[in-house]
Design a protein around this motif. Sequence first.
Motif, PDB file in Angstrom:
ATOM      1  N   LEU A  85      38.908  39.750  54.087  1.00  0.00           N
ATOM      2  CA  LEU A  85      38.209  40.482  53.743  1.00  0.00           C
ATOM      3  C   LEU A  85      37.430  41.552  53.007  1.00  0.00           C
ATOM      4  O   LEU A  85      36.880  41.404  52.542  1.00  0.00           O
ATOM      5  CB  LEU A  85      37.618  41.044  55.766  1.00  0.00           C
ATOM      6  N   MET A 124      37.536  34.707  40.352  1.00  0.00           N
ATOM      7  CA  MET A 124      36.069  34.514  41.377  1.00  0.00           C
ATOM      8  C   MET A 124      35.128  33.139  40.030  1.00  0.00           C
ATOM      9  O   MET A 124      34.669  32.177  40.839  1.00  0.00           O
ATOM     10  CB  MET A 124      34.861  35.332  41.323  1.00  0.00           C
ATOM     11  N   MET A 138      40.303  40.034  39.701  1.00  0.00           N
ATOM     12  CA  MET A 138      39.215  39.452  41.123  1.00  0.00           C
ATOM     13  C   MET A 138      37.933  38.754  40.655  1.00  0.00           C
ATOM     14  O   MET A 138      37.597  37.425  40.695  1.00  0.00           O
ATOM     15  CB  MET A 138      38.659  40.686  41.764  1.00  0.00           C
ATOM     16  N   PHE A 155      30.674  41.029  50.250  1.00  0.00           N
ATOM     17  CA  PHE A 155      31.035  39.753  51.301  1.00  0.00           C
ATOM     18  C   PHE A 155      31.419  38.354  49.677  1.00  0.00           C
ATOM     19  O   PHE A 155      30.445  37.944  50.386  1.00  0.00           O
ATOM     20  CB  PHE A 155      32.025  39.085  52.434  1.00  0.00           C
ATOM     21  N   PRO A 156      31.818  38.138  49.141  1.00  0.00           N
ATOM     22  CA  PRO A 156      31.388  37.054  48.222  1.00  0.00           C
ATOM     23  C   PRO A 156      31.614  35.406  48.462  1.00  0.00           C
ATOM     24  O   PRO A 156      31.182  34.726  47.423  1.00  0.00           O
ATOM     25  CB  PRO A 156      32.411  36.979  47.760  1.00  0.00           C
ATOM     26  N   VAL A 157      32.055  35.038  49.672  1.00  0.00           N
ATOM     27  CA  VAL A 157      32.495  33.796  50.083  1.00  0.00           C
ATOM     28  C   VAL A 157      31.498  34.090  51.071  1.00  0.00           C
ATOM     29  O   VAL A 157      31.399  34.803  52.254  1.00  0.00           O
ATOM     30  CB  VAL A 157      33.259  33.395  50.666  1.00  0.00           C
ATOM     31  N   SER A 199      37.479  41.522  49.551  1.00  0.00           N
ATOM     32  CA  SER A 199      37.900  40.760  48.053  1.00  0.00           C
ATOM     33  C   SER A 199      37.957  40.918  47.369  1.00  0.00           C
ATOM     34  O   SER A 199      38.989  39.858  46.891  1.00  0.00           O
ATOM     35  CB  SER A 199      35.998  41.283  47.062  1.00  0.00           C
ATOM     36  N   TRP A 200      38.659  42.108  46.394  1.00  0.00           N
ATOM     37  CA  TRP A 200      40.138  42.105  45.554  1.00  0.00           C
ATOM     38  C   TRP A 200      41.226  41.474  45.705  1.00  0.00           C
ATOM     39  O   TRP A 200      42.118  41.177  44.781  1.00  0.00           O
ATOM     40  CB  TRP A 200      39.676  43.748  45.088  1.00  0.00           C
ATOM     41  N   ARG A 201      41.887  41.512  46.811  1.00  0.00           N
ATOM     42  CA  ARG A 201      42.765  41.090  47.953  1.00  0.00           C
ATOM     43  C   ARG A 201      43.039  39.501  47.632  1.00  0.00           C
ATOM     44  O   ARG A 201      43.620  38.795  47.614  1.00  0.00           O
ATOM     45  CB  ARG A 201      42.872  41.201  48.859  1.00  0.00           C
ATOM     46  N   PHE A 202      41.144  38.940  48.147  1.00  0.00           N
ATOM     47  CA  PHE A 202      41.541  37.834  48.465  1.00  0.00           C
ATOM     48  C   PHE A 202      41.248  36.919  46.977  1.00  0.00           C
ATOM     49  O   PHE A 202      41.657  35.672  47.004  1.00  0.00           O
ATOM     50  CB  PHE A 202      39.756  37.625  49.358  1.00  0.00           C
ATOM     51  N   PHE A 203      40.847  38.176  46.135  1.00  0.00           N
ATOM     52  CA  PHE A 203      41.167  37.197  44.624  1.00  0.00           C
ATOM     53  C   PHE A 203      41.607  37.336  43.527  1.00  0.00           C
ATOM     54  O   PHE A 203      41.552  37.170  42.656  1.00  0.00           O
ATOM     55  CB  PHE A 203      39.089  37.107  44.174  1.00  0.00           C
ATOM     56  N   HIS A 216      43.989  33.204  46.057  1.00  0.00           N
ATOM     57  CA  HIS A 216      44.604  33.598  47.481  1.00  0.00           C
ATOM     58  C   HIS A 216      45.951  34.155  48.366  1.00  0.00           C
ATOM     59  O   HIS A 216      46.349  32.542  47.764  1.00  0.00           O
ATOM     60  CB  HIS A 216      43.672  32.734  48.010  1.00  0.00           C
TER      61      HIS A 216
END
Length: 232
Positions: free
Chosen positions: A194, A210, A206, A60-62, A196-200, A158
């Motif tokens: 959770l 980021m 992505m 997870f990148p965060v 990553s590509w959806r959150f970013f 986001h």
Amino acid sequence: MKDRSNEGMIKIACILRGDAAEPVAAFRDRVLGPFATRILGQGPRHLKLSTTAMDPPRFFPVPCCRERAALVSIWSEGEPDRKADEWARIVTESWEGPVSVYRVQESVPVSYERTWAPGERTPGIGLLTLFRPRPGLSRDAFLAMWHRGHTPLALKVHPLWNYVRNVVEEVLIPGSSVPAGIVEEQCRCEEDLLVSWRFFGGPLAMVPNMIRIALDIRKWMDLRGITNHLVH
């Protein structure tokens, strides 16, 4: 949810902590059980509890803390200084473990429309973040970069369903850590945060997004003083 301080209420933000070895379910039961019962018995105008949801995913990148944590948001009416000190005492006496308590100023750039009953868990998952300003940056510059610079970028990148900014105005318990900001970012479903590509912002966006986020926060945030927690 709008800024309730504009309705004559103060907001108290409390951080409860537990050890990383404590099972998530046990920590959550401590927060939602005896502690919540005690706080509700004191008659807050509004109460919201956000507790550790799970151990951080391996990829997870965060960067997220494994330490258990809960954000207790209390809105109260009455004389601000007296009520703030009173709630700090009540929270400290009600929790077995480390506690930090702050008086905060809330703003909500994006708010969900609540369709679930009081006392039910909010759908989805959230990211609770505590942070300090970059050393040497004035408070006015810090707030401007956070509110007018980073917030629009975060909302663009986001898939946030609810976004709450808490600016720390006063530390109510001596010895508390001193973040300048406490942020709650809520996504409608767990995959939005959770995956990553959806959150970013999507598979192709992505990595660029980021980088954009990282370059932005290093301008105004102390990168050594950030803590993130996955919460329900």
